[in-house]
Design a protein around this motif. Structure first.
Motif, PDB file in Angstrom:
ATOM      1  N   GLY A  21      -8.305 -56.557  69.672  1.00 51.86           N
ATOM      2  CA  GLY A  21      -8.171 -57.549  68.601  1.00 51.86           C
ATOM      3  C   GLY A  21      -6.724 -57.938  68.341  1.00 51.86           C
ATOM      4  N   GLU A  22      -5.840 -56.942  68.313  1.00 48.89           N
ATOM      5  CA  GLU A  22      -4.420 -57.238  68.061  1.00 48.89           C
ATOM      6  C   GLU A  22      -3.835 -58.104  69.169  1.00 48.89           C
ATOM      7  OE1 GLU A  22      -1.725 -54.353  66.366  1.00 48.89           O
ATOM      8  OE2 GLU A  22      -3.380 -52.911  66.298  1.00 48.89           O
ATOM      9  N   ILE A  23      -4.248 -57.831  70.402  1.00 58.61           N
ATOM     10  CA  ILE A  23      -3.727 -58.630  71.526  1.00 58.61           C
ATOM     11  C   ILE A  23      -4.292 -60.053  71.475  1.00 58.61           C
ATOM     12  CG2 ILE A  23      -3.760 -58.849  74.048  1.00 58.61           C
ATOM     13  CD1 ILE A  23      -3.490 -55.753  74.159  1.00 58.61           C
ATOM     14  N   GLU A  24      -5.572 -60.176  71.213  1.00 57.54           N
ATOM     15  CA  GLU A  24      -6.171 -61.525  71.122  1.00 57.54           C
ATOM     16  C   GLU A  24      -5.512 -62.331  69.996  1.00 57.54           C
ATOM     17  OE1 GLU A  24      -7.569 -62.067  73.722  1.00 57.54           O
ATOM     18  OE2 GLU A  24      -9.604 -61.286  73.953  1.00 57.54           O
ATOM     19  N   THR A  25      -5.191 -61.670  68.905  1.00 57.71           N
ATOM     20  CA  THR A  25      -4.538 -62.359  67.778  1.00 57.71           C
ATOM     21  C   THR A  25      -3.196 -62.946  68.204  1.00 57.71           C
ATOM     22  OG1 THR A  25      -5.655 -60.984  66.171  1.00 57.71           O
ATOM     23  CG2 THR A  25      -3.634 -62.027  65.435  1.00 57.71           C
ATOM     24  N   ARG A  26      -2.468 -62.232  69.060  1.00 57.91           N
ATOM     25  CA  ARG A  26      -1.177 -62.769  69.531  1.00 57.91           C
ATOM     26  C   ARG A  26      -1.377 -64.045  70.338  1.00 57.91           C
ATOM     27  NH1 ARG A  26       3.212 -58.093  70.194  1.00 57.91           N
ATOM     28  NH2 ARG A  26       2.444 -56.837  68.447  1.00 57.91           N
ATOM     29  N   PHE A  27      -2.402 -64.032  71.204  1.00 62.95           N
ATOM     30  CA  PHE A  27      -2.670 -65.238  71.986  1.00 62.95           C
ATOM     31  C   PHE A  27      -3.056 -66.395  71.053  1.00 62.95           C
ATOM     32  CE2 PHE A  27      -4.065 -62.136  75.513  1.00 62.95           C
ATOM     33  CZ  PHE A  27      -2.807 -62.149  76.087  1.00 62.95           C
ATOM     34  N   GLU A  28      -3.943 -66.112  70.121  1.00 67.30           N
ATOM     35  CA  GLU A  28      -4.427 -67.170  69.229  1.00 67.30           C
ATOM     36  C   GLU A  28      -3.313 -67.708  68.345  1.00 67.30           C
ATOM     37  OE1 GLU A  28      -9.157 -66.003  68.984  1.00 67.30           O
ATOM     38  OE2 GLU A  28      -7.851 -65.341  67.364  1.00 67.30           O
ATOM     39  N   LYS A  29      -2.478 -66.812  67.822  1.00 67.13           N
ATOM     40  CA  LYS A  29      -1.374 -67.264  66.950  1.00 67.13           C
ATOM     41  C   LYS A  29      -0.369 -68.107  67.722  1.00 67.13           C
ATOM     42  CE  LYS A  29      -1.454 -64.655  62.834  1.00 67.13           C
ATOM     43  NZ  LYS A  29      -1.579 -63.273  62.444  1.00 67.13           N
ATOM     44  N   ALA A  30      -0.264 -67.877  69.037  1.00 63.29           N
ATOM     45  CA  ALA A  30       0.672 -68.648  69.868  1.00 63.29           C
ATOM     46  C   ALA A  30       0.056 -69.974  70.314  1.00 63.29           C
ATOM     47  CB  ALA A  30       1.091 -67.828  71.086  1.00 63.29           C
ATOM     48  N   GLY A  31      -1.191 -70.225  69.938  1.00 63.28           N
ATOM     49  CA  GLY A  31      -1.810 -71.512  70.261  1.00 63.28           C
ATOM     50  C   GLY A  31      -2.670 -71.494  71.509  1.00 63.28           C
ATOM     51  N   LEU A  32      -2.887 -70.317  72.084  1.00 61.91           N
ATOM     52  CA  LEU A  32      -3.765 -70.222  73.263  1.00 61.91           C
ATOM     53  C   LEU A  32      -5.199 -70.029  72.802  1.00 61.91           C
ATOM     54  CD1 LEU A  32      -1.529 -67.976  75.546  1.00 61.91           C
ATOM     55  CD2 LEU A  32      -2.087 -70.380  75.900  1.00 61.91           C
ATOM     56  N   LYS A  33      -6.094 -70.742  73.449  1.00 59.70           N
ATOM     57  CA  LYS A  33      -7.516 -70.692  73.103  1.00 59.70           C
ATOM     58  C   LYS A  33      -8.238 -69.858  74.151  1.00 59.70           C
ATOM     59  CE  LYS A  33     -10.405 -74.325  71.164  1.00 59.70           C
ATOM     60  NZ  LYS A  33     -10.250 -73.732  69.886  1.00 59.70           N
ATOM     61  N   ILE A  34      -9.111 -68.950  73.719  1.00 58.03           N
ATOM     62  CA  ILE A  34      -9.932 -68.178  74.654  1.00 58.03           C
ATOM     63  C   ILE A  34     -11.135 -69.040  75.003  1.00 58.03           C
ATOM     64  CG2 ILE A  34     -11.273 -66.061  74.986  1.00 58.03           C
ATOM     65  CD1 ILE A  34      -9.490 -64.917  72.590  1.00 58.03           C
ATOM     66  N   VAL A  35     -11.196 -69.502  76.268  1.00 60.02           N
ATOM     67  CA  VAL A  35     -12.276 -70.428  76.642  1.00 60.02           C
ATOM     68  C   VAL A  35     -13.335 -69.772  77.528  1.00 60.02           C
ATOM     69  CG1 VAL A  35     -10.877 -72.506  76.316  1.00 60.02           C
ATOM     70  CG2 VAL A  35     -10.935 -71.404  78.563  1.00 60.02           C
ATOM     71  N   GLU A  78      -6.395 -71.065  77.416  1.00 58.47           N
ATOM     72  CA  GLU A  78      -6.058 -72.480  77.613  1.00 58.47           C
ATOM     73  C   GLU A  78      -5.075 -72.937  76.553  1.00 58.47           C
ATOM     74  OE1 GLU A  78      -9.088 -75.788  78.616  1.00 58.47           O
ATOM     75  OE2 GLU A  78      -8.697 -75.990  76.470  1.00 58.47           O
ATOM     76  N   GLY A  79      -4.101 -73.726  76.977  1.00 57.76           N
ATOM     77  CA  GLY A  79      -3.144 -74.290  76.023  1.00 57.76           C
ATOM     78  C   GLY A  79      -2.034 -75.002  76.761  1.00 57.76           C
ATOM     79  N   GLU A  80      -1.133 -75.604  76.010  1.00 55.07           N
ATOM     80  CA  GLU A  80       0.040 -76.238  76.595  1.00 55.07           C
ATOM     81  C   GLU A  80       0.869 -75.168  77.288  1.00 55.07           C
ATOM     82  OE1 GLU A  80       1.047 -79.542  76.596  1.00 55.07           O
ATOM     83  OE2 GLU A  80      -0.956 -79.949  75.783  1.00 55.07           O
TER      84      GLU A  80
END
Ligand code: RTP
Ligand code: MG
Length: 135
Positions: A21-35, A78-80
């Motif tokens: 969860g902590e790792i996924e939160t870092r991706f999400e906060k940086a604007g990366l979407k788990i697709v 996925e993200g810029e």
């Protein structure tokens, strides 16, 4: 900069530490979407195929043993600028050299048990996403 996709793996050490969860939160906060996302234990053949580029390296057997030692989370982010952004969030391969605030600095314990994988180029990302999720 176009939207990109990259292959991310939360490795067995991080899953065992209960920090998915902590790792996924870092991706999400940086604007990366788990697709796309799957949790699985890699077979020896899957791990060997995934890391085939390293098969002549002295650490290959240890790497395969580690990657098959427990469940992992295999996912597409996925993200810029996703490929480089993910590599920046991960930090250096060796956690001792990883910058402050990176995933490996905070969650990895060694160069082997280094918490996460991320594709190192757009070409690798395409190959690795197809490897786990189909073409
Ligand atoms: P990854 O592929 O897992 O995202 O890691 P990376 O690009 O940062 O590093 P790479 O050079 O592709 O190496 C793949 C994995 O092999 C292990 N390794 N061990 N003992 C060693 O010298 C050594 N070098 C690499 C690491 O677990 C690395 O993540
Ligand atoms: Mg690599």
């Amino acid at each position: 900069m176009a939207l990109q996709r990259t292959l991310s793996i939360i490795k067995p050490d991080a899953v065992a530490k209960n920090v998915i969860g902590e790792i996924e939160t870092r991706f999400e906060k940086a604007g990366l979407k788990i697709v796309a996302l799957q949790m699985k234990t890699l077979s020896k053949e899957e791990a060997e195929g995934f890391y085939a580029e390293h098969k002549e390296r002295p650490f290959f057997a240890d790497l395969v043993a580690f990657m098959t030692s427990g469940p992992v989370v295999v996912q597409v982010l996925e993200g810029e600028n996703a490929v480089l952004l993910n590599r920046d969030l991960m930090g250096a391969t060796n956690p001792k050299e990883a910058a402050e605030g990176t995933i490996r600095r905070d969650f990895a314990s060694s160069i082997d048990a280094n918490a996460v994988h991320g594709s190192d180029s757009e070409a690798s990302a395409a190959r690795e996403i197809a490897y786990f999720f189909g073409g």
